[in-house]
Scaffold this motif. Structure first.
Motif, PDB file in Angstrom:
ATOM      1  N   GLU A   1       1.671   4.533  -3.064  1.00  0.00           N
ATOM      2  CA  GLU A   1       1.504   5.964  -2.796  1.00  0.00           C
ATOM      3  C   GLU A   1       2.860   6.613  -2.521  1.00  0.00           C
ATOM      4  O   GLU A   1       2.978   7.480  -1.653  1.00  0.00           O
ATOM      5  CB  GLU A   1       0.571   6.164  -1.608  1.00  0.00           C
ATOM      6  CG  GLU A   1      -0.869   5.781  -1.865  1.00  0.00           C
ATOM      7  CD  GLU A   1      -1.615   6.852  -2.636  1.00  0.00           C
ATOM      8  OE1 GLU A   1      -1.087   7.964  -2.753  1.00  0.00           O
ATOM      9  OE2 GLU A   1      -2.726   6.575  -3.134  1.00  0.00           O
TER      10      GLU A   1
ATOM     11  N   ARG B   1      -8.577   1.761  -1.750  1.00  0.00           N
ATOM     12  CA  ARG B   1      -7.874   0.667  -2.438  1.00  0.00           C
ATOM     13  C   ARG B   1      -8.087  -0.661  -1.708  1.00  0.00           C
ATOM     14  O   ARG B   1      -8.244  -1.710  -2.344  1.00  0.00           O
ATOM     15  CB  ARG B   1      -6.382   1.004  -2.525  1.00  0.00           C
ATOM     16  CG  ARG B   1      -5.573   0.019  -3.365  1.00  0.00           C
ATOM     17  CD  ARG B   1      -4.142   0.490  -3.566  1.00  0.00           C
ATOM     18  NE  ARG B   1      -4.070   1.600  -4.516  1.00  0.00           N
ATOM     19  CZ  ARG B   1      -3.791   2.855  -4.178  1.00  0.00           C
ATOM     20  NH1 ARG B   1      -3.560   3.170  -2.922  1.00  0.00           N
ATOM     21  NH2 ARG B   1      -3.739   3.791  -5.094  1.00  0.00           N
TER      22      ARG B   1
ATOM     23  N   LEU C   1       0.826  -1.209   0.000  1.00  0.00           N
ATOM     24  CA  LEU C   1       0.000   0.000   0.000  1.00  0.00           C
ATOM     25  C   LEU C   1       0.862   1.262   0.000  1.00  0.00           C
ATOM     26  O   LEU C   1       0.531   2.250  -0.665  1.00  0.00           O
ATOM     27  CB  LEU C   1      -0.929  -0.008   1.211  1.00  0.00           C
ATOM     28  CG  LEU C   1      -2.009  -1.101   1.217  1.00  0.00           C
ATOM     29  CD1 LEU C   1      -2.745  -1.103   2.543  1.00  0.00           C
ATOM     30  CD2 LEU C   1      -2.988  -0.900   0.068  1.00  0.00           C
TER      31      LEU C   1
ATOM     32  N   THR D   1      -5.962   5.108   0.309  1.00  0.00           N
ATOM     33  CA  THR D   1      -5.533   3.749   0.639  1.00  0.00           C
ATOM     34  C   THR D   1      -6.708   2.916   1.136  1.00  0.00           C
ATOM     35  O   THR D   1      -6.823   1.729   0.801  1.00  0.00           O
ATOM     36  CB  THR D   1      -4.425   3.799   1.703  1.00  0.00           C
ATOM     37  OG1 THR D   1      -3.350   4.615   1.216  1.00  0.00           O
ATOM     38  CG2 THR D   1      -3.892   2.408   1.990  1.00  0.00           C
TER      39      THR D   1
END
Length: 566
Positions: A24, A98, A20, A95
């Motif tokens: 990003e 996601r 994760l 996140t």
């Protein structure tokens, strides 16, 4: 695959977090940069204050420049912190989105046989409570703990640089927090996993009771269901008490330890000051740095419970990825529409075989009826023919390719299974038909199955739900739109009233002309109209032939036929 979904290990959870963060990278870089600037600005104020104290102690003139520097550093710290937290919250929301998308994708990618057999409450709890816990952590807890951790590191470095002995002695006084935190973390993961499992059990018990409410009422099972639900709630209460106990040990120890570093640093720093080994300004700066530790450390401890609970939730959510799946391979494309079952054996969850050496060949365009008493294996055979389950031994192929190896989209173009149970999604009728066909084709499919009620394709089926008969008509319309060459009907019209069922069956017969139809039914009229009849008993096909042939043979089918007519 058993009825319990797996849980990911600590290493898999750490890798998920890293995945994760890698997704990003630019945002993480901005967050780190802003926090470094904010922490640097925060370190400047105590150092400048120490310079002012040293200047006053030396009898030198006091200038306003240093005081203005403290004001400027404080303002800069507030601004950098604000922008860092804003960036961190945006990172957390992206996140969290996601994570939700990955969970949905993984659930939809589960083999149908696995999705059907896991406890519904477990899957629901992971998709709601666990995913929400992770999303909250990624949006709030993780950014704030990251910011606080970064500040703690910078403050520790500053303390050691300004006054190594006095600062180091003060930091040793934090050992109590470290010991308590280590004790908590070692016990937190299993405790929170047990709490999550208990929540899943409660959800499963509630779901089963609500879903079977009519059965519970009809058979007088209310007391038994209450006992079962009460046991699940009691287990949840005990696991919750365990996590509460862990927090009740950690937080008091931490709160009692906050003042110790300042007291120790003042004592040791005072001794060094009177010995001339340390300036008064350095003592003041060290004390202020240690006081500044309270804020970020308190933030970490406040959120540590969320992090532990989230880590347990993440392990449960990531466990979906650990569900065993068939090896991904290219099975090739079927060369024709012929379905062949060869020496197939199948057992549920390690039990005895419910299919025993089944051999069958279904010719393209044939209408085959599969009949037999309840428990004979008809539905199980239908699931294998549709690729829902995989045989324990033997093969089920379409066009020479194992049915269960075909990708879902490819499988749907060849074989579709229609059962008594049909899911209606909480969206429009048009979306529920699951087809990109134009509206005229959608309406034609609905008319074909006698769905006269389907006037408005934009009708919201969440607010205006269908009854059982309408849901089956919707399912049959989906089959028409999918246009497979083989349709398996497992009591597909059982919930329709006789008049509607006959109309739907006539319509399907017209639509499925020159297509293969495998009808699994107890109504022997279906067998009478079929090209061939397969009779099952105790997991085997004991007879195969036309209706007339089997009646003349006077075997098991003839006995069923006579019984049906009496």
């Amino acid at each position: 695959m058993s009825g319990v979904l797996p849980v990911a290990g600590p290493g898999e959870v750490r890798e998920a977090y890293r995945r994760l963060l890698r997704a990003e990278k630019p945002a993480v870089g901005v967050i780190v940069g802003l926090n470094v600037l904010a922490t640097g600005a925060g370190l400047a104020a105590p150092w400048l204050l120490g310079r002012i104290v040293d200047g006053i102690a030396a009898g030198g003139p006091h200038t306003d420049v240093l005081a203005l520097g403290i004001v400027a550093a404080t303002v800069a710290e507030v601004l950098f912190t604000r922008f860092a937290l804003r960036s961190a919250l945006r990172f957390g929301e992206r996140t969290a989105g996601r994570i939700r998308e990955e969970f949905v994708d993984r659930v939809l990618d589960l083999p149908a046989s696995v999705a059907e057999r896991v406890p519904a409450g477990d899957l629901a709890a992971r998709g709601t409570g666990d995913v929400s816990a992770i999303a909250s952590t990624m949006s709030y807890a993780l950014p704030q703990v990251f910011i606080a951790s970064l500040r703690v590191v910078f403050l520790l470095v500053a303390v050691v640089l300004v006054a190594p002995v006095a600062g180091g002695a003060g930091l040793l006084a934090l050992a109590g927090i470290g010991v308590a935190l280590r004790w908590y973390l070692r016990r937190g993961r299993p405790a929170y996993l047990a709490e999550g499992e208990a929540n899943s059990l409660i959800a499963d018990e509630l779901g089963a009771t609500v879903e079977g409410a009519r059965t519970v009422e009809a058979l007088g099972l209310a007391a038994r269901r209450l006992d079962s639900g009460g046991a699940a709630v009691e287990q949840g209460r005990l696991t919750r008490l365990r996590t509460l106990f862990l927090r009740n040990v950690l937080f008091p120890v931490a709160e009692a330890s906050y003042g110790a570093p300042v007291a120790v640093a003042l004592f040791v720093g005072g001794l060094l000051y009177f010995e001339g080994a340390l300036s008064l300004g350095a003592v003041v700066a060290t004390v202020f740095y240690l006081r500044q530790l309270d804020g970020p450390m308190n933030t970490i401890l406040v959120w540590v419970e969320s992090l532990q609970a989230s880590a347990a939730s993440f392990a449960r959510v990531e466990g979906i990825a650990a569900v065993p799946r068939p090896e991904v391979c290219d099975p090739g494309r079927p060369v024709d529409e012929r379905i062949v079952v060869s020496d197939v054996r199948y057992a549920y969850a390690g039990g005895p075989d419910v299919l025993r050496g089944v051999d069958l060949e279904v010719r393209p365009g044939e209408r085959l009826a599969v009949v037999g008493l309840s428990g004979a294996g008809k539905t199980t055979l239908g699931r294998l023919l549709a690729g829902v389950d995989r045989p324990r031994a033997g093969t089920v192929t379409v066009g020479g390719v194992p049915v269960a190896d075909l990708p879902p989209d490819e499988l749907r173009r060849h074989v579709v299974l229609v059962t008594q149970e049909h899911h209606v999604f909480r969206m429009s009728l048009r979306d529920n038909l699951m087809s990109a066909a134009p509206d005229p084709e959608l309406r034609a499919a609905l008319r074909t199955v006698g769905a006269d009620w389907a006037g408005d394709l934009d009708r919201d089926l969440g607010e205006d739900p269908l009854d059982g008969a309408q849901a089956q008509q919707l399912a049959l319309a989906r089959v028409i739109l999918a246009d497979p060459h083989t349709v398996i009907l497992d009591e597909a019209t059982a919930l329709l009233d006789p008049r509607t069922a006959r109309a739907a069956e006539r319509a399907l017969a017209a639509v499925l002309h020159e297509r293969t139809v495998i009808a699994i039914a107890h109504r022997l009229q279906t067998a009478h109209d079929a090209d061939r009849v397969a009779v099952m008993d105790a997991g085997r096909i004991v007879e195969l032939g036309t209706h007339d042939e089997l009646v003349v043979r006077d075997g098991p089918y003839a006995a069923l036929w006579r019984r049906w007519h009496t």
